[in-house]
Write an enzyme that holds these catalytic residues in place. Sequence first.
Site, PDB file in Angstrom:
ATOM      1  N   GLU A 197     -30.654  44.193 -42.419  1.00  0.00           N
ATOM      2  CA  GLU A 197     -31.401  45.249 -43.124  1.00  0.00           C
ATOM      3  C   GLU A 197     -30.475  45.792 -44.205  1.00  0.00           C
ATOM      4  O   GLU A 197     -29.314  46.101 -43.933  1.00  0.00           O
ATOM      5  CB  GLU A 197     -31.786  46.355 -42.143  1.00  0.00           C
ATOM      6  CG  GLU A 197     -32.544  47.501 -42.790  1.00  0.00           C
ATOM      7  CD  GLU A 197     -32.823  48.656 -41.820  1.00  0.00           C
ATOM      8  OE1 GLU A 197     -32.903  48.421 -40.596  1.00  0.00           O
ATOM      9  OE2 GLU A 197     -32.930  49.792 -42.302  1.00  0.00           O
ATOM     10  N   HIS A 215     -29.936  48.357 -47.696  1.00  0.00           N
ATOM     11  CA  HIS A 215     -30.368  49.455 -48.570  1.00  0.00           C
ATOM     12  C   HIS A 215     -29.320  49.695 -49.637  1.00  0.00           C
ATOM     13  O   HIS A 215     -28.115  49.654 -49.349  1.00  0.00           O
ATOM     14  CB  HIS A 215     -30.554  50.752 -47.769  1.00  0.00           C
ATOM     15  CG  HIS A 215     -31.568  50.616 -46.688  1.00  0.00           C
ATOM     16  ND1 HIS A 215     -32.923  50.650 -46.935  1.00  0.00           N
ATOM     17  CD2 HIS A 215     -31.431  50.400 -45.360  1.00  0.00           C
ATOM     18  CE1 HIS A 215     -33.577  50.465 -45.810  1.00  0.00           C
ATOM     19  NE2 HIS A 215     -32.693  50.301 -44.829  1.00  0.00           N
TER      20      HIS A 215
HETATM   21  C1  DQA Z   1     -34.159  52.108 -50.035  1.00  0.00           C
HETATM   22  C2  DQA Z   1     -34.186  53.431 -49.276  1.00  0.00           C
HETATM   23  C3  DQA Z   1     -35.589  53.814 -48.878  1.00  0.00           C
HETATM   24  O1  DQA Z   1     -35.591  55.042 -48.202  1.00  0.00           O
HETATM   25  C4  DQA Z   1     -36.463  53.939 -50.104  1.00  0.00           C
HETATM   26  O2  DQA Z   1     -37.787  54.237 -49.742  1.00  0.00           O
HETATM   27  C5  DQA Z   1     -36.382  52.751 -50.993  1.00  0.00           C
HETATM   28  C6  DQA Z   1     -35.078  52.132 -51.232  1.00  0.00           C
HETATM   29  C7  DQA Z   1     -32.750  51.747 -50.560  1.00  0.00           C
HETATM   30  O3  DQA Z   1     -32.552  50.602 -50.927  1.00  0.00           O
HETATM   31  O4  DQA Z   1     -31.874  52.609 -50.618  1.00  0.00           O
HETATM   32  O5  DQA Z   1     -37.367  52.337 -51.586  1.00  0.00           O
HETATM   33  O6  DQA Z   1     -34.569  51.075 -49.157  1.00  0.00           O
END
Ligand code: DQA
Length: 183
Positions: A134, A136
């Site tokens: 995962e 971000h």
């Molecule tokens: C995200 C974090 C999420 O909370 C957000 O809705 C996104 C981007 C990130 O890459 O930091 O769209 O996944």
Amino acid sequence: MFLAREEPPARPELTVVTGAQVSERGRPEEGPEPEPAPIVLLLSGPNLNLLGQRQPEIYGRDSLADHIAKATLAAAEYGLGVRHVQSNYEGALVDAVHEARGEVAAIVINPGALTHYSWSLHDALAAFDGPIVELHLSNPAGREAWRQTSVVAPVATGVIAGFGGEGYRLAIEAVASLLRSRR
Ligand code: DQA
């Protein structure tokens, strides 16, 4: 007087072979078909198509295409191929995970806001066999309360968050290392 012109010696065909294909006598042999590169599926959720324009103070100025190009280069260094799917629709991402079953070696997923509530994505990922990272760009754990829950994390092998675009390379490195340890 007739002078015979010497014919130039026939040029041997130049064949590049890998060490494994050279027989003991040094003659190239028909080797087995090379294994196709294992594929990493990169999944990008809603609104990530706007990266570079969307809240650049949080998500940076690079576009999604820039990130995918970086990930693809990093993957090639490990002999991995990349397939990328971005969708703003939950069902399309679920379908992409289903199609990945038995086809791709690993998944790197930035589910966007679906991270925080998509149990259908959770269930689809739970039915995938390989490593799941995962990813971000931001660090949701340090943001609004509603972003601090991930329903994807329980079915991920691990989470990379808060390193901006660098996270794509880190995710590929993690996947490469996980795949190596499975062999
Ligand atoms: C995200 C974090 C999420 O909370 C957000 O809705 C996104 C981007 C990130 O890459 O930091 O769209 O996944």
